[in-house]
Design a protein around this motif. Structure first.
Motif, short mmCIF file in Angstrom:
data_model
loop_
_atom_site.label_atom_id
_atom_site.label_comp_id
_atom_site.label_asym_id
_atom_site.label_seq_id
_atom_site.Cartn_x
_atom_site.Cartn_y
_atom_site.Cartn_z
N LYS A 1 0.81 -1.22 0.00
CA LYS A 1 0.00 0.00 0.00
C LYS A 1 0.85 1.28 0.00
CE LYS A 1 -4.06 -2.10 0.44
NZ LYS A 1 -3.78 -3.13 -0.59
N GLY A 2 2.16 1.12 -0.04
CA GLY A 2 3.03 2.30 -0.03
C GLY A 2 3.18 2.90 -1.42
N MET A 3 4.31 3.56 -1.63
CA MET A 3 4.57 4.19 -2.93
C MET A 3 4.56 3.14 -4.06
SD MET A 3 7.83 6.59 -3.98
CE MET A 3 9.14 5.41 -3.71
N THR A 4 3.95 3.50 -5.18
CA THR A 4 3.98 2.64 -6.36
C THR A 4 5.14 3.08 -7.24
OG1 THR A 4 1.58 2.30 -6.33
CG2 THR A 4 2.71 1.90 -8.42
N VAL A 5 6.07 2.16 -7.48
CA VAL A 5 7.20 2.46 -8.37
C VAL A 5 7.00 1.67 -9.65
CG1 VAL A 5 9.70 2.34 -8.67
CG2 VAL A 5 8.75 2.89 -6.43
N SER A 6 6.84 2.39 -10.75
CA SER A 6 6.63 1.72 -12.04
C SER A 6 7.89 1.84 -12.88
CB SER A 6 5.46 2.36 -12.80
OG SER A 6 4.30 2.34 -11.99
N PHE A 7 8.38 0.70 -13.34
CA PHE A 7 9.58 0.69 -14.16
C PHE A 7 9.18 0.57 -15.62
CE2 PHE A 7 11.28 -1.05 -10.11
CZ PHE A 7 12.27 -0.10 -9.90
N ALA A 8 9.55 1.57 -16.41
CA ALA A 8 9.28 1.52 -17.84
C ALA A 8 10.51 0.94 -18.54
CB ALA A 8 8.96 2.93 -18.35
N PHE A 9 10.46 -0.36 -18.76
CA PHE A 9 11.56 -1.08 -19.41
C PHE A 9 11.01 -1.70 -20.69
CE2 PHE A 9 13.13 -2.18 -14.87
CZ PHE A 9 13.90 -1.03 -14.80
N ASN A 10 11.65 -1.45 -21.79
CA ASN A 10 11.12 -1.76 -23.12
C ASN A 10 9.75 -1.10 -23.26
OD1 ASN A 10 11.10 -2.71 -25.72
ND2 ASN A 10 10.21 -4.69 -25.17
N TYR A 11 9.74 0.17 -22.89
CA TYR A 11 8.52 0.97 -22.95
C TYR A 11 8.57 1.94 -24.13
CZ TYR A 11 5.03 4.46 -22.13
OH TYR A 11 3.96 5.29 -22.32
N GLY A 12 7.46 2.08 -24.82
CA GLY A 12 7.30 3.10 -25.85
C GLY A 12 5.87 3.60 -25.78
N GLY A 13 5.69 4.91 -25.80
CA GLY A 13 4.35 5.47 -25.72
C GLY A 13 3.49 5.08 -26.92
N ARG A 14 4.10 5.07 -28.09
CA ARG A 14 3.32 4.70 -29.28
C ARG A 14 2.95 3.22 -29.24
NH1 ARG A 14 7.06 7.99 -33.58
NH2 ARG A 14 6.27 10.08 -33.06
N ALA A 15 3.91 2.38 -28.84
CA ALA A 15 3.64 0.94 -28.71
C ALA A 15 2.52 0.71 -27.70
CB ALA A 15 4.90 0.20 -28.28
N GLU A 16 2.54 1.47 -26.61
CA GLU A 16 1.52 1.32 -25.57
C GLU A 16 0.13 1.62 -26.12
OE1 GLU A 16 1.62 4.24 -22.39
OE2 GLU A 16 0.82 2.75 -21.00
N ILE A 17 0.04 2.69 -26.91
CA ILE A 17 -1.26 3.06 -27.48
C ILE A 17 -1.72 1.99 -28.48
CG2 ILE A 17 -2.40 4.76 -29.01
CD1 ILE A 17 -0.79 6.93 -27.40
N LEU A 18 -0.80 1.50 -29.29
CA LEU A 18 -1.16 0.44 -30.25
C LEU A 18 -1.59 -0.83 -29.52
CD1 LEU A 18 1.53 0.76 -33.06
CD2 LEU A 18 -0.84 1.55 -33.07
#
Ligand code: IPE
Ligand code: IPE
Ligand code: MG
Length: 243
Positions: free
Chosen positions: A136-153
């Motif tokens: 329930k503490g801080m949420t740490v999100s790691f964007a590894f092999n992340y792309g905004g366009r890929a995410e939308i697709l």
């Protein structure tokens, strides 16, 4: 500064005192190394070390959501040696830090296409995500092999596969198909190392973010630099299109 709204509250949209969600483009490891006559990989090593302290500092400050851009879908264009070296360093850090983060109640998430990453890396991040799922503490999100366009697709594909009727597709529904489902939009995007671009990072979620750019290379981005970014943010006026 008005003190009507307590730090950490996002209720006052106009004069935000403390962000709820910070996302960081951790850039400049290579140049940090180059400046010292070291191989680029040494810079990534120093960058990963800094990552550990930055997470700790934000946790102490009481931040709710921290998102870190560590490897983009475009970073595959780099030499294989650098990619392997960087991913190894990240995997090691995840393996070593997971238990400590878990003890501190931190919840870990991964944003991006996991399947293309090396098997050991996938195991490390999946273990971390599963172990910390209910924290329930801080949420740490790691964007590894992340792309905004890929995410939308990827979101569009899922929506089509599930046969969602077009009239049901609004912003809220679309949010729930993104890697970031359940996370609030980004309040502050920080980019280190002087480039003035977002390099395909959270292009949907950061549509109304505040941006903070600094010349400081990522390995040197310490608590004092974080305080400067937070101070700059606290002086911004967010309007979201209104007056
Ligand atoms: C950031 O440092 C880490 C990644 C992008 C993976 P860079 O490796 O991009 O460092 P510079 O920009 O070359 O200095
Ligand atoms: C952005 O940095 C990606 C990460 C920090 C993970 P890059 O160094 O890859 O960005 P560009 O290529 O300069 O835009
Ligand atoms: Mg770079």
């Amino acid at each position: 500064m008005s003190s009507r709204v307590p730090a950490g509250s996002s209720a006052n949209k106009k004069t935000p005192r403390f962000p709820t969600h910070i996302a960081i483009i951790m850039d400049g490891n290579g140049r940090w190394a180059q400046k010292r006559g070291l191989p680029r990989l040494e810079g990534h090593g120093a960058g990963v070390e800094n990552l550990r302290s930055v997470i700790e500092y934000f946790d102490r400050l009481g931040l709710k959501y921290l998102t870190l851009y560590g490897f983009s879908t475009e970073n595959w264009k780099r030499p294989k040696e650098e990619i392997d070296g960087l991913l190894n360093l990240l995997q090691e850090a995840i393996d070593e830090e997971t238990l400590k983060l878990h003890k501190n109640g931190i919840k870990i998430r991964h944003l991006g296409r996991l399947e293309k990453l090396p098997a050991g890396f996938q195991r490390a991040i999946t273990r971390a995500v599963e172990l910390t799922r209910d924290n329930k503490g801080m949420t740490v999100s790691f964007a590894f092999n992340y792309g905004g366009r890929a995410e939308i697709l990827d979101a569009v594909r899922k929506i089509i596969v599930e046969g969602v009727p077009p009239q049901k597709i609004d912003e809220q529904l679309f949010d729930s198909y993104l890697y970031t489902a359940g996370l609030p939009y980004v309040d502050l995007v920080i980019r280190t190392a002087g480039e003035l671009r977002i390099s395909n990072f959270l292009i949907w979620q950061a549509a109304y973010s505040e941006y903070y750019f600094t010349e400081v290379f990522w390995p040197d981005f310490d608590s004092k630099e974080i305080d400067k970014a937070l101070l700059a943010y606290s002086r911004r006026q967010r309007r979201f299109g209104a007056l």
